[in-house]
Scaffold this motif. Structure first.
Motif, PDB file in Angstrom:
ATOM      1  N   MET A 344       0.845  -1.196   0.000  1.00  8.35           N
ATOM      2  CA  MET A 344       0.000   0.000   0.000  1.00  8.35           C
ATOM      3  C   MET A 344       0.882   1.249   0.000  1.00  8.35           C
ATOM      4  O   MET A 344       0.633   2.213  -0.708  1.00  8.35           O
ATOM      5  CB  MET A 344      -0.889  -0.050   1.256  1.00  8.35           C
ATOM      6  N   ASN A 345       1.940   1.201   0.764  1.00 12.04           N
ATOM      7  CA  ASN A 345       2.795   2.363   0.949  1.00 12.04           C
ATOM      8  C   ASN A 345       3.617   2.719  -0.287  1.00 12.04           C
ATOM      9  O   ASN A 345       4.017   3.859  -0.463  1.00 12.04           O
ATOM     10  CB  ASN A 345       3.746   2.097   2.115  1.00 12.04           C
ATOM     11  N   TYR A 346       3.884   1.717  -1.111  1.00  9.99           N
ATOM     12  CA  TYR A 346       4.712   1.961  -2.304  1.00  9.99           C
ATOM     13  C   TYR A 346       3.941   1.712  -3.591  1.00  9.99           C
ATOM     14  O   TYR A 346       4.530   1.504  -4.646  1.00  9.99           O
ATOM     15  CB  TYR A 346       6.019   1.134  -2.221  1.00  9.99           C
ATOM     16  N   LYS A 347       2.598   1.765  -3.506  1.00  7.17           N
ATOM     17  CA  LYS A 347       1.787   1.481  -4.692  1.00  7.17           C
ATOM     18  C   LYS A 347       2.029   2.515  -5.787  1.00  7.17           C
ATOM     19  O   LYS A 347       1.998   2.186  -6.980  1.00  7.17           O
ATOM     20  CB  LYS A 347       0.298   1.389  -4.342  1.00  7.17           C
ATOM     21  N   VAL A 348       2.295   3.766  -5.402  1.00  3.86           N
ATOM     22  CA  VAL A 348       2.521   4.809  -6.409  1.00  3.86           C
ATOM     23  C   VAL A 348       3.798   4.482  -7.195  1.00  3.86           C
ATOM     24  O   VAL A 348       3.809   4.495  -8.432  1.00  3.86           O
ATOM     25  CB  VAL A 348       2.635   6.198  -5.734  1.00  3.86           C
ATOM     26  N   ASP A 349       4.857   4.155  -6.484  1.00  2.00           N
ATOM     27  CA  ASP A 349       6.134   3.794  -7.135  1.00  2.00           C
ATOM     28  C   ASP A 349       5.950   2.539  -7.981  1.00  2.00           C
ATOM     29  O   ASP A 349       6.451   2.456  -9.110  1.00  2.00           O
ATOM     30  CB  ASP A 349       7.214   3.549  -6.076  1.00  2.00           C
ATOM     31  N   LEU A 350       5.236   1.542  -7.412  1.00  2.00           N
ATOM     32  CA  LEU A 350       5.032   0.281  -8.140  1.00  2.00           C
ATOM     33  C   LEU A 350       4.285   0.528  -9.447  1.00  2.00           C
ATOM     34  O   LEU A 350       4.635  -0.021 -10.496  1.00  2.00           O
ATOM     35  CB  LEU A 350       4.224  -0.697  -7.275  1.00  2.00           C
ATOM     36  N   ALA A 351       3.259   1.380  -9.383  1.00  2.00           N
ATOM     37  CA  ALA A 351       2.425   1.608 -10.568  1.00  2.00           C
ATOM     38  C   ALA A 351       3.164   2.464 -11.602  1.00  2.00           C
ATOM     39  O   ALA A 351       3.207   2.121 -12.788  1.00  2.00           O
ATOM     40  CB  ALA A 351       1.118   2.281 -10.155  1.00  2.00           C
ATOM     41  N   TRP A 352       3.766   3.558 -11.169  1.00  2.00           N
ATOM     42  CA  TRP A 352       4.411   4.463 -12.129  1.00  2.00           C
ATOM     43  C   TRP A 352       5.640   3.822 -12.776  1.00  2.00           C
ATOM     44  O   TRP A 352       5.959   4.099 -13.927  1.00  2.00           O
ATOM     45  CB  TRP A 352       4.822   5.769 -11.436  1.00  2.00           C
ATOM     46  N   LEU A 353       6.346   2.980 -12.017  1.00  2.00           N
ATOM     47  CA  LEU A 353       7.540   2.353 -12.584  1.00  2.00           C
ATOM     48  C   LEU A 353       7.188   1.093 -13.377  1.00  2.00           C
ATOM     49  O   LEU A 353       8.071   0.408 -13.898  1.00  2.00           O
ATOM     50  CB  LEU A 353       8.549   2.025 -11.479  1.00  2.00           C
ATOM     51  N   GLY A 354       5.909   0.762 -13.438  1.00  4.27           N
ATOM     52  CA  GLY A 354       5.456  -0.364 -14.266  1.00  4.27           C
ATOM     53  C   GLY A 354       5.655  -1.723 -13.624  1.00  4.27           C
ATOM     54  O   GLY A 354       5.523  -2.751 -14.280  1.00  4.27           O
ATOM     55  N   TYR A 355       5.950  -1.764 -12.310  1.00  8.50           N
ATOM     56  CA  TYR A 355       6.134  -3.059 -11.655  1.00  8.50           C
ATOM     57  C   TYR A 355       4.794  -3.704 -11.308  1.00  8.50           C
ATOM     58  O   TYR A 355       4.719  -4.909 -11.086  1.00  8.50           O
ATOM     59  CB  TYR A 355       6.962  -2.907 -10.376  1.00  8.50           C
TER      60      TYR A 355
END
Ligand SMILES: C[S@@+](CC[C@H](N)C(=O)[O-])C[C@H]1O[C@@H](n2cnc3c(N)ncnc32)[C@H](O)[C@@H]1O
Length: 508
Positions: A344-355
């Motif tokens: 939940m805490n890193y969902k923005v990074d996960l989504a924007w970086l395509g992971y």
């Protein structure tokens, strides 16, 4: 049916009923909404009744909108509450260890200005200074091997390589894996990085805005201008793989949260207002790359002291195995009991970086990470039955949590004991793997915290030490590194400890 209007006697009844509910929920307490649901009353009426009880001094408001009866204010004074001190005394008696103190900085905050570590601020990380101290005190042989099973952003691995040793790690959160890989790749050519970054920026300036990531709340998180620039920047990055391409992706990742309305403190939440005059993403990206370029230049002159390239596996620490007796030292910090939901805490990074490309990708990752409070029920179902728990401390604690939940009935989830049960079950295979991989006499240094859950105190550090003993380790020390406040009750002080386990020389 909800009561919208009520006569004075009904108000008195409601006040009494609210008091009864709080009597039942005991040390856990309840929110306005929970009491309203339980009594089938309107939340405004319940709030008014609580205000009356508070003005009479019968009820107190604790952290996170929880109300408790005055009687339950001091958990430690209640007969049914086992406080941190009692566990510490019992630990001394049963395990023969008194808690010491670690005087240095332990949190990641001190890394935010330290070269290389600052490339990806990771609130959940620990300090480089702490790792450097452990490495120095361990008097490792030349070309020693150091393992971090929960490598996070690579604090252990960077310091290990800097100290001339071989760094190994596993980590599941892809943005953290990227950070650890980039930060330990000291060979990165700063001139090439600077030139590539300028090329990316030129391409981005000429590009049309691209599609938004799948997260539903993206438009709420960013201004239109930030979205336009961030999508152009993202679509101009070279594909992941090469050292320079990875570093550029990390710089892009670093720009995301500061360009949004979000902040991490430590959980992801909305903080700032959208500010169109804020530093634009292109400029932030240029700043992040400039920081990398200057830090790399500092590393270069001590090249002959670097250890061999780090090995970072994007793998589940529970399943990862390393050759037996090949590791001289292991240093780590796992997630804490019921602590952070990293996904939940890193969902923005996960989504924007395509992971992550969908919510189901996020769910799958959460399933693999060490158990947290947001785990779906089907994942905790096999852990509802706690009859097989061997450690008597853990068995008692799980029993107490279940008892509190049964009394309260409306707790956010009624399987908290199963989450805690699974948490410790998740750590067990990691203890196994680290034990097998360590040389006899090798140490496993673990930074871990305790918790307050459903009104029950859980000494995560001492429990981990005891699980270590069950696996064959000897407890070398437990040192308290800092105090922190419980999210459930701001007045309740928790701790963060350094547990040092040792694989005995006369190996079992
Ligand atoms: C407290 S953080 C470690 C931070 C690290 N010491 C640093 O300084 O950056 C715990 C890490 O464990 C990772 N993790 C959780 N479950 C895992 C698993 N099953 N396998 C590997 N890593 C996992 C999380 O993604 C998180 O990055």
């Amino acid at each position: 049916m909800r009561t919208e209007m009520s006569a004075p006697s009904e108000t008195t009844d409601l006040t009494g009923a609210v008091r009864d509910v709080l009597g039942e929920t005991g040390a856990i307490g309840a929110t306005v909404r929970q009491i309203a649901t339980r009594l089938d009353h309107h939340p405004d009426r319940v709030a008014a009744a609580l205000a009356t009880l508070r003005s009479q001094g019968d009820v107190l408001r604790m952290g996170r909108g929880l109300f408790v009866l005055k009687d339950f204010e001091r958990l430690a004074e209640r007969a049914d509450f086992v406080d941190p001190e009692s566990f510490v005394e019992r630990f001394e008696r049963e395990d023969g260890i008194s808690l010491g103190r670690y005087p240095g900085p332990i949190t990641f905050r001190s890394n935010e200005t330290v070269p290389v570590h600052r490339w990806w601020p990771y609130v959940q990380g620990y300090s480089a200074e702490f790792v450097a101290g452990v490495l120095a005190a361990s008097e490792l042989p030349r070309r020693a091997t150091v393992l971090d099973p929960f490598a996070g952003s690579g604090t252990t691995l960077v310091e290990t390589r800097r100290a001339g040793a071989r760094a190994l790690g596993t980590e599941l959160l892809a943005p953290a894996v990227l950070a650890a890989r980039v930060k330990t790749h000291f060979e990165l050519d700063p001139r090439e990085l600077a030139r590539s970054a300028e090329r990316v920026l030129r391409r981005a300036e000429q590009r049309a805005p691209g599609p938004l990531p799948f997260l539903r709340e993206t438009r709420r998180q960013f201004s239109d201008r930030a979205l336009r620039d961030l999508t152009r920047l993202r679509d101009s990055l070279p594909p992941e793989g090469g050292a320079v391409a990875n570093a550029l992706r990390l710089a892009f990742g670093q720009v995301l949260i500061p360009s949004s309305r979000l902040h991490r403190s430590p959980c992801l939440g909305y903080g700032r207002r959208l500010d169109e005059s804020a530093r634009p993403p292109f400029e932030r990206f240029r700043g992040a790359v400039a920081e990398m370029v200057s830090d790399l230049a500092e590393l270069e002159p001590v090249r002959e002291r670097w250890g061999p390239p780090a090995v970072i596996r994007a793998e589940d620490a529970r399943a990862a195995s390393w050759p037996s007796r090949s590791v001289d030292l292991a240093v780590t910090s796992p997630p804490y009991v019921n602590g952070m939901d990293y996904v939940m805490n890193y969902k923005v990074d996960l989504a924007w970086l395509g992971y992550a490309r969908s919510y189901s990708d996020l769910r799958e990752l959460r399933r693999l990470e060490v158990a947290c409070d947001n785990l779906p029920r089907r994942e905790t179902a096999p852990y509802l039955d706690t009859s097989g728990v061997e450690d008597p401390w853990l068995a008692e604690i799980l029993h107490r949590i279940r008892g509190n939940l049964e009394r309260k009935r409306t707790y956010r989830r009624d399987d908290v004991h199963a989450v805690v049960h699974r948490y410790f079950a998740d750590l067990r295979p990691v203890l196994d793997q680290v034990y097998r991989s360590l040389v006899p006499g090798g140490r496993f240094v673990v930074v871990v915290g305790d918790s307050l859950l459903a009104g029950v105190y859980v000494p995560g550090d001492l429990l981990l030490a005891r699980l270590g003993v069950a696996r064959g380790f000897r407890i070398a020390s437990v040192e308290v590194a800092r105090r922190r406040r419980s999210g459930q009750r701001r007045s309740f002080l928790l701790r963060e400890s350094i547990v040092t386990l040792e694989r005995p020389r006369s190996a079992r």
